[in-house]
Motif scaffolding. Structure first.
Motif, PDB file in Angstrom:
ATOM      1  N   VAL A  36      37.693  49.998  62.166  1.00  0.00           N
ATOM      2  CA  VAL A  36      36.612  49.607  63.882  1.00  0.00           C
ATOM      3  C   VAL A  36      38.146  49.945  64.520  1.00  0.00           C
ATOM      4  O   VAL A  36      38.748  50.220  64.224  1.00  0.00           O
ATOM      5  N   VAL A  37      37.300  50.382  65.801  1.00  0.00           N
ATOM      6  CA  VAL A  37      38.405  50.086  66.620  1.00  0.00           C
ATOM      7  C   VAL A  37      38.378  48.790  66.876  1.00  0.00           C
ATOM      8  O   VAL A  37      37.083  48.964  68.168  1.00  0.00           O
ATOM      9  N   LEU A  38      39.231  47.905  67.467  1.00  0.00           N
ATOM     10  CA  LEU A  38      39.451  46.791  68.603  1.00  0.00           C
ATOM     11  C   LEU A  38      39.040  47.199  69.616  1.00  0.00           C
ATOM     12  O   LEU A  38      38.883  46.176  70.841  1.00  0.00           O
ATOM     13  N   ASP A  39      40.325  48.191  70.186  1.00  0.00           N
ATOM     14  CA  ASP A  39      40.875  48.340  71.486  1.00  0.00           C
ATOM     15  C   ASP A  39      40.064  48.464  72.355  1.00  0.00           C
ATOM     16  O   ASP A  39      38.650  49.479  72.162  1.00  0.00           O
ATOM     17  N   PRO A  40      39.261  48.674  73.541  1.00  0.00           N
ATOM     18  CA  PRO A  40      39.995  47.234  74.490  1.00  0.00           C
ATOM     19  C   PRO A  40      39.321  45.765  73.912  1.00  0.00           C
ATOM     20  O   PRO A  40      38.652  45.618  72.944  1.00  0.00           O
ATOM     21  N   PRO A  41      40.332  45.091  74.375  1.00  0.00           N
ATOM     22  CA  PRO A  41      39.718  43.386  73.919  1.00  0.00           C
ATOM     23  C   PRO A  41      38.174  42.805  74.339  1.00  0.00           C
ATOM     24  O   PRO A  41      37.617  42.085  73.289  1.00  0.00           O
TER      25      PRO A  41
ATOM     26  N   THR B 203      35.779  45.085  73.294  1.00  0.00           N
ATOM     27  CA  THR B 203      35.163  45.186  71.474  1.00  0.00           C
ATOM     28  C   THR B 203      35.650  44.454  70.606  1.00  0.00           C
ATOM     29  O   THR B 203      35.373  44.162  69.782  1.00  0.00           O
ATOM     30  N   ALA B 204      37.037  43.527  71.206  1.00  0.00           N
ATOM     31  CA  ALA B 204      37.202  43.039  70.151  1.00  0.00           C
ATOM     32  C   ALA B 204      36.573  41.748  69.561  1.00  0.00           C
ATOM     33  O   ALA B 204      35.342  41.050  68.931  1.00  0.00           O
ATOM     34  N   ARG B 205      36.368  41.392  71.153  1.00  0.00           N
ATOM     35  CA  ARG B 205      35.169  39.879  71.068  1.00  0.00           C
ATOM     36  C   ARG B 205      33.991  40.263  70.714  1.00  0.00           C
ATOM     37  O   ARG B 205      32.925  39.093  70.617  1.00  0.00           O
ATOM     38  N   ALA B 206      33.584  41.107  70.968  1.00  0.00           N
ATOM     39  CA  ALA B 206      31.813  41.336  70.762  1.00  0.00           C
ATOM     40  C   ALA B 206      31.305  41.685  68.871  1.00  0.00           C
ATOM     41  O   ALA B 206      30.621  41.970  68.870  1.00  0.00           O
ATOM     42  N   LEU B 207      32.790  42.289  68.523  1.00  0.00           N
ATOM     43  CA  LEU B 207      33.179  42.873  66.799  1.00  0.00           C
ATOM     44  C   LEU B 207      32.709  41.406  66.555  1.00  0.00           C
ATOM     45  O   LEU B 207      33.372  41.456  65.325  1.00  0.00           O
ATOM     46  N   GLY B 208      33.171  39.680  67.218  1.00  0.00           N
ATOM     47  CA  GLY B 208      33.483  38.896  66.330  1.00  0.00           C
ATOM     48  C   GLY B 208      35.010  38.107  66.174  1.00  0.00           C
ATOM     49  O   GLY B 208      34.965  37.632  65.695  1.00  0.00           O
ATOM     50  N   ILE B 209      35.957  38.781  67.183  1.00  0.00           N
ATOM     51  CA  ILE B 209      37.029  38.131  67.063  1.00  0.00           C
ATOM     52  C   ILE B 209      37.749  36.943  68.122  1.00  0.00           C
ATOM     53  O   ILE B 209      37.541  38.437  69.544  1.00  0.00           O
TER      54      ILE B 209
ATOM     55  N   THR C 234      52.636  40.785  68.226  1.00  0.00           N
ATOM     56  CA  THR C 234      52.260  42.507  68.143  1.00  0.00           C
ATOM     57  C   THR C 234      51.044  42.509  67.278  1.00  0.00           C
ATOM     58  O   THR C 234      50.059  43.017  67.746  1.00  0.00           O
ATOM     59  N   LEU C 235      51.495  41.900  66.569  1.00  0.00           N
ATOM     60  CA  LEU C 235      49.922  41.851  65.672  1.00  0.00           C
ATOM     61  C   LEU C 235      48.867  40.834  65.844  1.00  0.00           C
ATOM     62  O   LEU C 235      47.616  41.245  65.690  1.00  0.00           O
ATOM     63  N   ALA C 236      49.204  39.575  66.994  1.00  0.00           N
ATOM     64  CA  ALA C 236      48.227  38.954  67.396  1.00  0.00           C
ATOM     65  C   ALA C 236      47.573  39.656  68.450  1.00  0.00           C
ATOM     66  O   ALA C 236      46.458  40.644  68.723  1.00  0.00           O
ATOM     67  N   GLY C 237      48.643  40.632  68.780  1.00  0.00           N
ATOM     68  CA  GLY C 237      47.411  41.716  70.132  1.00  0.00           C
ATOM     69  C   GLY C 237      46.797  42.942  69.326  1.00  0.00           C
ATOM     70  O   GLY C 237      45.712  43.302  69.717  1.00  0.00           O
ATOM     71  N   VAL C 238      47.361  43.118  68.203  1.00  0.00           N
ATOM     72  CA  VAL C 238      46.497  44.550  67.842  1.00  0.00           C
ATOM     73  C   VAL C 238      44.960  43.255  66.904  1.00  0.00           C
ATOM     74  O   VAL C 238      43.957  44.255  67.295  1.00  0.00           O
ATOM     75  N   LEU C 239      45.025  42.243  67.455  1.00  0.00           N
ATOM     76  CA  LEU C 239      43.984  41.464  66.276  1.00  0.00           C
ATOM     77  C   LEU C 239      42.680  41.354  67.522  1.00  0.00           C
ATOM     78  O   LEU C 239      41.962  41.485  67.002  1.00  0.00           O
ATOM     79  N   ALA C 240      43.820  41.325  68.903  1.00  0.00           N
ATOM     80  CA  ALA C 240      42.793  40.826  70.218  1.00  0.00           C
ATOM     81  C   ALA C 240      42.434  41.974  70.829  1.00  0.00           C
ATOM     82  O   ALA C 240      41.952  41.716  71.681  1.00  0.00           O
ATOM     83  N   GLY C 241      42.811  43.506  69.852  1.00  0.00           N
ATOM     84  CA  GLY C 241      42.407  45.116  70.750  1.00  0.00           C
ATOM     85  C   GLY C 241      43.058  45.402  71.950  1.00  0.00           C
ATOM     86  O   GLY C 241      42.722  46.404  72.523  1.00  0.00           O
ATOM     87  N   ALA C 242      44.244  44.034  71.871  1.00  0.00           N
ATOM     88  CA  ALA C 242      45.169  44.512  73.098  1.00  0.00           C
ATOM     89  C   ALA C 242      46.039  45.803  73.500  1.00  0.00           C
ATOM     90  O   ALA C 242      46.579  47.359  74.214  1.00  0.00           O
TER      91      ALA C 242
END
Length: 260
Positions: A73-78, A80-86, A50-58
């Protein structure tokens, strides 16, 4: 004058996530710093996935906030997380077995020269990425299904690096790997740190984490139980993961914990 502590690249503050009546994460605080390997360890059901999913924006947290360079920041959808550098590499790797290394790396993001694919440019970039990670693959034109588990992990990480992320999250990267392949993946983690990435290494295999982690965060039943230095003994980590008390110690009396 006291030196100011750098702001973490990525932080969670009071993050909770529920699935129906199941409390997967409860009030989790976490900091990830530049050029650091933060290992997250826990038994099955501890909340690691679940932690991995939160960090990934899932998954979007039900409570708390995620901060990037100290700003919420809001990471989801994934995406967005990638665009933010995660960038997150999940346990299943999401590789296409019948495609070769180059095709897997650039799938959906192919380099073109006019209307045609620029195969030469993509192949050069593929070799450059693998060289930076000190990876050994027989050929970037080999189908991924012919590669070892460690080599497949490297390909998945190299694909994540195409977006130049600041934080790389690895979810159970050594699961089901042999000793030699595990060593390859742990060397890869060290290379990522040397390249300047912050790395979140999620696993249930505490012994593997000790070899490369700067800090180790222990999750138990969705909560942060403790944060340890990388040289903490395996016995102390195992006790923290399971809630056991080591013989001859009092609960909470012998842990070498550090502030998050």
């Amino acid at each position: 004058m006291q030196e100011k502590t750098p702001v973490p690249v990525l932080s969670l503050r009071g993050v909770s996530k529920n699935f129906g009546g199941v409390h997967a994460l409860v009030d989790v605080d976490l900091d990830v710093r530049e050029r650091e390997v933060l290992a997250v360890v826990g038994d099955n059901g501890a909340g690691k996935s679940t932690l991995a999913g939160v960090l990934a924006g899932a998954y979007r947290p039900d409570a708390g906030e995620v901060r990037l360079d100290g700003a919420p920041v809001v990471l989801d959808p994934p995406a967005t997380a990638r665009a933010l550098g995660i960038a997150t590499v999940f346990q299943d790797l999401a590789l296409m077995d019948d495609l070769d290394v180059v095709e897997n790396l650039f799938l959906g993001h192919e380099t073109r020269r006019g209307p045609l694919l620029d195969e030469v440019a993509m192949e050069r970039r593929a070799w450059a990425l693998l060289d930076q990670l000190a990876a050994t693959v027989p050929s970037v034109r080999e189908p991924v299904r012919t590669l070892s588990g460690g080599q497949r992990q490297v390909v998945a990480v190299a694909r994540a690096l195409l977006g130049s992320p600041r934080v790389v999250v690895l979810d159970e990267p050594t699961a089901s790997l042999g000793v030699r392949q595990t060593a390859e993946v742990l060397n890869l983690v060290v290379r990522l740190r040397e390249r300047g990435h912050a790395v979140v290494l999620i696993s249930h295999q505490a012994a593997d984490l000790q070899a490369v982690a700067d800090r180790i965060l222990v999750l138990r039943l969705g909560q942060v139980h403790d944060v340890f230095t990388g040289d903490t003994s395996y016995e102390d980590l195992l006790a923290a993961m399971t809630g056991a008390v080591r013989p001859g110690t009092r609960r909470g009396g012998s842990r070498k914990a550090v502030a998050p």
